[in-house]
Write a protein that holds these residues in place. Structure first.
Motif, PDB file in Angstrom:
ATOM      1  N   ILE B  90       0.867  -1.188   0.000  1.00 30.21           N
ATOM      2  CA  ILE B  90       0.000   0.000   0.000  1.00 30.21           C
ATOM      3  C   ILE B  90       0.900   1.234   0.000  1.00 30.21           C
ATOM      4  N   PRO B  91       1.241   1.734  -1.171  1.00 31.63           N
ATOM      5  CA  PRO B  91       2.193   2.844  -1.263  1.00 31.63           C
ATOM      6  C   PRO B  91       1.697   4.091  -0.534  1.00 31.63           C
ATOM      7  N   GLY B  92       2.599   4.753   0.136  1.00 29.40           N
ATOM      8  CA  GLY B  92       2.286   6.041   0.767  1.00 29.40           C
ATOM      9  C   GLY B  92       1.639   5.912   2.140  1.00 29.40           C
ATOM     10  N   VAL B  93       1.204   4.702   2.512  1.00 30.93           N
ATOM     11  CA  VAL B  93       0.581   4.524   3.822  1.00 30.93           C
ATOM     12  C   VAL B  93       1.624   3.905   4.754  1.00 30.93           C
ATOM     13  N   SER B  94       2.019   4.650   5.758  1.00 32.72           N
ATOM     14  CA  SER B  94       3.068   4.124   6.642  1.00 32.72           C
ATOM     15  C   SER B  94       2.527   2.957   7.454  1.00 32.72           C
ATOM     16  N   THR B  95       3.408   2.026   7.758  1.00 31.18           N
ATOM     17  CA  THR B  95       3.013   0.875   8.565  1.00 31.18           C
ATOM     18  C   THR B  95       2.486   1.348   9.914  1.00 31.18           C
ATOM     19  N   VAL B  96       3.084   2.416  10.432  1.00 27.35           N
ATOM     20  CA  VAL B  96       2.641   2.954  11.721  1.00 27.35           C
ATOM     21  C   VAL B  96       1.180   3.397  11.638  1.00 27.35           C
ATOM     22  N   ASN B  97       0.878   4.167  10.612  1.00 28.79           N
ATOM     23  CA  ASN B  97      -0.478   4.679  10.471  1.00 28.79           C
ATOM     24  C   ASN B  97      -1.471   3.541  10.208  1.00 28.79           C
ATOM     25  N   PHE B  98      -1.055   2.614   9.382  1.00 30.67           N
ATOM     26  CA  PHE B  98      -1.890   1.461   9.036  1.00 30.67           C
ATOM     27  C   PHE B  98      -2.227   0.656  10.293  1.00 30.67           C
ATOM     28  N   MET B  99      -1.204   0.360  11.069  1.00 31.27           N
ATOM     29  CA  MET B  99      -1.402  -0.452  12.261  1.00 31.27           C
ATOM     30  C   MET B  99      -2.183   0.294  13.330  1.00 31.27           C
ATOM     31  N   LYS B 100      -1.948   1.604  13.391  1.00 32.95           N
ATOM     32  CA  LYS B 100      -2.673   2.393  14.381  1.00 32.95           C
ATOM     33  C   LYS B 100      -4.166   2.377  14.064  1.00 32.95           C
ATOM     34  N   THR B 101      -4.473   2.534  12.788  1.00 29.06           N
ATOM     35  CA  THR B 101      -5.871   2.481  12.371  1.00 29.06           C
ATOM     36  C   THR B 101      -6.460   1.113  12.717  1.00 29.06           C
ATOM     37  N   THR B 138       9.064  -0.837   9.702  1.00 30.76           N
ATOM     38  CA  THR B 138       7.793  -0.275  10.150  1.00 30.76           C
ATOM     39  C   THR B 138       7.702   1.215   9.864  1.00 30.76           C
ATOM     40  N   ASN B 139       8.834   1.833   9.560  1.00 29.42           N
ATOM     41  CA  ASN B 139       8.781   3.254   9.205  1.00 29.42           C
ATOM     42  C   ASN B 139       8.446   3.470   7.737  1.00 29.42           C
ATOM     43  N   ARG B 140       8.503   2.400   6.987  1.00 33.01           N
ATOM     44  CA  ARG B 140       8.214   2.532   5.555  1.00 33.01           C
ATOM     45  C   ARG B 140       6.737   2.315   5.258  1.00 33.01           C
ATOM     46  N   SER B 141       6.378   2.566   3.994  1.00 34.65           N
ATOM     47  CA  SER B 141       5.001   2.302   3.594  1.00 34.65           C
ATOM     48  C   SER B 141       4.741   0.803   3.650  1.00 34.65           C
ATOM     49  N   VAL B 142       3.475   0.443   3.874  1.00 36.94           N
ATOM     50  CA  VAL B 142       3.105  -0.953   4.096  1.00 36.94           C
ATOM     51  C   VAL B 142       3.593  -1.846   2.943  1.00 36.94           C
ATOM     52  N   ASN B 143       4.561  -2.680   3.249  1.00 33.77           N
ATOM     53  CA  ASN B 143       5.094  -3.687   2.319  1.00 33.77           C
ATOM     54  C   ASN B 143       5.740  -3.113   1.050  1.00 33.77           C
ATOM     55  N   GLU B 144       5.779  -1.798   0.920  1.00 29.29           N
ATOM     56  CA  GLU B 144       6.239  -1.238  -0.347  1.00 29.29           C
ATOM     57  C   GLU B 144       7.737  -1.461  -0.521  1.00 29.29           C
ATOM     58  N   GLY B 145       8.085  -2.139  -1.576  1.00 28.19           N
ATOM     59  CA  GLY B 145       9.482  -2.402  -1.875  1.00 28.19           C
ATOM     60  C   GLY B 145      10.130  -3.407  -0.924  1.00 28.19           C
ATOM     61  N   PHE B 146       9.326  -4.097  -0.113  1.00 23.00           N
ATOM     62  CA  PHE B 146       9.868  -5.093   0.809  1.00 23.00           C
ATOM     63  C   PHE B 146      10.277  -6.336   0.019  1.00 23.00           C
ATOM     64  N   SER B 147      11.309  -7.014   0.518  1.00 23.74           N
ATOM     65  CA  SER B 147      11.643  -8.322  -0.047  1.00 23.74           C
ATOM     66  C   SER B 147      10.591  -9.320   0.422  1.00 23.74           C
ATOM     67  N   GLY B 148      10.589 -10.492  -0.188  1.00 23.01           N
ATOM     68  CA  GLY B 148       9.639 -11.533   0.202  1.00 23.01           C
ATOM     69  C   GLY B 148       9.710 -11.827   1.693  1.00 23.01           C
ATOM     70  N   GLY B 149      10.935 -11.945   2.205  1.00 18.69           N
ATOM     71  CA  GLY B 149      11.125 -12.247   3.623  1.00 18.69           C
ATOM     72  C   GLY B 149      10.627 -11.114   4.508  1.00 18.69           C
ATOM     73  N   GLU B 150      10.906  -9.895   4.090  1.00 17.85           N
ATOM     74  CA  GLU B 150      10.468  -8.737   4.883  1.00 17.85           C
ATOM     75  C   GLU B 150       8.945  -8.671   4.952  1.00 17.85           C
ATOM     76  N   LYS B 151       8.317  -8.987   3.829  1.00 11.31           N
ATOM     77  CA  LYS B 151       6.844  -8.968   3.821  1.00 11.31           C
ATOM     78  C   LYS B 151       6.287  -9.981   4.825  1.00 11.31           C
TER      79      LYS B 151
END
Lengths: 483, 250
Positions: B90-101, B138-151
């Motif tokens: 989810i580009p542009g949506v930080s993991t922090v904001n996503f999880m907080k919601t 967790t500071n990055r956008s949700v899964n954006e550009g993550f490797s398979g393992g990171e996801k």
């Protein structure tokens, strides 16, 4: 901005109908429908304008009569009967107002519903508000505080009375009366607007904001804004619009002119939320706007940031003429269209001075059966050395009945120019929405989250007050568009 | 906790699940194994409420409630977590904001006030340490550009944040190197309590070296054809799926 506040706002937004659709019951001082030289003389007389103003209006009107409505935009616009429009209306007011208590309670109630920051808290928050209700200014706050620094922030009409020399010097210099059909029309009949003058070396200590609101039925809204920033000065100007729900199509043709001198900087931010028409495409504002600034001085800067969610039809290309050497301009835009809305919007960056720089970030979001077009011109004149431009145009589609179009124009007259253009088109995936659902976030909130993420680059450029409103608007505008 | 009875599911008229029966009790770890195309991911998606699928027969009761009658977000808030096989960007949506919601939606559902910013960040720090996920992620956008393992690590982090009653991990081991696999498995093991349960869906036995199941099921051709203890996984590893296919008539 605090995250909770963001979340709160996102959460409290639950209705999909246009929220600001109510009508304030105020007596209007109308002049009847139609347009001719007598009407223009009447407008000028009602406003007790000096002769140069009347001459300006008449010249514009005579030119307008020779012009035709432009047809090149990717818009389908029903024929507009320009003789069926009331060209002037002003709310009736008692004499000059000293404090908020003197403001018409009806008007104040309207502003409260809109959450317009006229109250004490907002004044403490350092926002001076020049509220335009229909066509004439109702109340200007903070004028004195600004005056101490030599800043002029007042309605255009007041400026015509109090600073006619400045108006005469700058009005029509960036957007000449013959510029285009709507600019000529505005120049002939404009009723009011805002004037900002920042003297040399002064940083305006607060964000200047104006709220526009169409109120009288069948009344075209012709606003005019003029901002002059002297050398080494700075101002951030905010413009926001909400309009009541109406079935008639309402014509809006505004002009914004900005003059930026040596080493000066202007930020111009807009949240545009004119009534877009109902779900079936009935009603809504026709918004034909000419916004242009000139970076006249060396190293001058002009930034446009806009969130456009409203209007049935939007025709708008905030542009910058980069005349001073080393001057730069940025354009950040989010344009949302839903249901039957149509938008043809973008920017023009005209590079004239050497080593001028421009950045264009445009984010289009289309939903429903709407059409959303980006139209942008990057022009580098022959004698301009070392110009640079970066353009990024992204389109996001919700559903499969909407359209996104990109019309980039590049006119590069000098080989030293570096121009980059990137464009992407993407869809909000069912996958993304389901992913959010699975984490406990409902579909409406998920769309708000995804869209705000997509538009973040632009929202981040808005002043904080507007960023909150902008996020709210993005979500409201797209409610009910998926699922 | 979870009771699936005679579940039939089709997609575009094609039957995928043909009568699944499954009971999961609190504190249990179930592994569902099977060859490609057996219907494993379909089962996970149906439990989470993906609307691509038609449930044509059967019922799913989760903690006494009819799961199939609930919206996906309500299933999540009732305590079902799906670890995605292919987590979504989810580009542009930080993991922090996503999880907080997400966390606050869960809290709201339970009638609790939203967490304050500082409490939320504290919770995030705890959970990050628990699942050994890098703060950078967790500071990055949700899964954006993550490797398979990171996801996949991010899925486990989200699971830690949401504390589900039933976690369904869909091929969480696919595409993981051995280190990532260990991190993911450790996370799952640490989050295990007497009150929650986990369904691990996997093609390979490898993950089950780290997450030890109480029960192993083999899903084949839309049915659970074998159920046994953890030794079944080893047997499958050794012999492959062909004998299952033969036993059940190709």
């Amino acid at each position: 901005m605090a995250k909770e506040e963001q979340d709160k706002i996102l959460n409290e937004v639950t209705e999909s109908e246009y929220k600001y659709g109510f009508v304030t019951d105020i007596e209007n001082d109308d002049i009847g429908k139609g347009l001719n030289e007598d009407i223009i003389r009447m407008i000028s007389a009602k406003k007790k304008e000096p002769k140069f103003m009347l001459d300006f209006r008449l010249k514009a009107y005579r030119h307008w009569k020779t012009m035709k409505m432009p047809e090149w935009a990717y818009l389908k616009i029903p024929e507009i009967d320009y003789q069926d429009i009331i060209y002037y209306s002003a709310p009736k007011q008692k004499a000059k107002l000293e404090s908020m208590d003197d403001v018409d309670p009806e008007i104040r109630a309207t502003f409260d519903k809109l959450g317009i920051p006229l109250d004490e808290q907002k004044i403490l928050a350092n926002v001076a508000v020049d509220v335009v209700m229909d066509s004439s200014s109702v109340k200007t706050t903070f004028k004195e505080a600004l005056a101490e620094k030599g800043i002029i922030f007042c309605s255009f009409s007041e400026a015509v009375q109090d600073h006619p020399d400045l108006i005469q010097e700058y009005m029509g210099t960036v957007v000449p009366i013959q510029d285009n059909f709507f600019a000529a029309l505005n120049s002939a009949v404009f009723s009011d607007g805002s004037f900002v003058y920042i003297p040399k070396g002064v940083r305006c200590p607060m964000e200047l904001s104006t709220y526009f609101r169409i109120n009288a039925e069948n009344t075209g809204q012709f606003e005019r804004t003029l901002i002059v920033c002297e050398e080494e000065s700075y101002v951030s100007y905010l413009e926001g619009c909400t309009a009541p729900m109406r079935d008639e199509n309402q014509l809006h043709a505004a002009i914004v002119e900005i003059i930026v001198k040596d080493n000066a900087e202007v930020k111009y931010s807009t949240v545009q939320n004119w009534y877009p028409g109902d779900k079936n495409g009935k009603g809504g504002i026709y918004n034909f706007v000419t916004k242009r600034g000139i970076c006249e001085g060396v190293n001058s800067k002009l930034m446009w940031a806009q969130v456009e969610t409203g209007s049935a039809v939007t025709w708008k290309y905030p542009s910058t003429i980069l005349k001073g050497d080393g001057s730069s301009s940025e354009f950040y835009s989010v344009a949302v269209t839903n249901n039957y809305q149509q938008a043809d919007t973008g920017t023009k960056m005209i590079h004239i001075g050497n080593n001028t720089k421009s950045t264009i970030i445009s984010k289009g979001i289309s939903a429903g059966k709407s059409n959303n077009s980006y139209r942008g011109l990057v022009k580098v004149v022959k004698n301009c050395e070392g110009a640079r431009n970066f353009s990024q145009c992204d389109s996001l589609l919700l559903g499969d009945k909407c359209g996104a179009h990109t019309f980039p124009y590049l006119e590069i007259g000098n080989p030293s120019a570096k121009v980059e253009h990137e464009a992407t088109t993407s869809k909000i995936g069912e996958d993304q929405i389901f992913y959010c659902n699975q984490r406990g976030i409902n579909t409406e909130d998920a769309i708000g989250l995804i869209v705000n993420g997509y538009a973040k680059e632009v929202i981040n450029k808005m002043p904080m007050e507007f960023a909150v409103e902008a996020q709210k608007l993005l979500q409201i505008s797209l409610e009910g568009s998926v699922g | 906790m979870l009771s699936i009875k005679n579940l039939h599911v089709s997609i575009e008229g094609k039957d995928i699940l043909k009568g699944i029966n499954l009971d999961v009790k609190p504190g249990e770890v179930h592994a569902i194994m099977g060859p490609n195309g057996a219907g494993k991911s379909t089962l996970a998606s149906v439990l989470a409420g993906r609307d691509l699928y038609n449930v044509t027969e059967g019922e799913v009761i989760f903690q006494g409630k009819d799961l199939l009658d609930m919206e996906p977000e309500d299933r999540a808030k009732e305590g079902i977590f799906l670890g995605f096989q292919y987590p979504i960007e989810i580009p542009g949506v930080s993991t922090v904001n996503f999880m907080k919601t997400a966390v606050n939606e869960h809290r709201k559902y339970k009638g609790l006030d939203p967490l304050s910013a500082s409490d939320f960040l504290k919770l995030m720090r705890e959970k990050k340490a628990l699942v050994e996920i890098d703060s950078k992620l967790t500071n990055r956008s949700v899964n954006e550009g993550f490797s398979g393992g990171e996801k996949k690590k991010n899925e486990i982090f989200q699971m830690a944040m949401l504390e589900p009653k039933l976690a369904v991990l869909d091929e969480t081991d696919s595409g993981l190197d051995i280190d990532a696999l260990r991190v993911v498995a450790n996370g799952v093991n640490k989050l295990k309590t007497r009150d929650n349960a986990t369904i691990v869906i996997t093609h390979y036995q490898r993950l089950l070296d780290y997450i030890v199941p109480d029960v192993v099921h083999v899903l084949y051709n839309g049915r659970i054809v074998k159920t046994a203890g953890k030794e079944l996984a080893l047997e499958l590893e050794e012999k492959g799926y062909d004998w299952i296919k033969e036993e059940n008539g190709k």
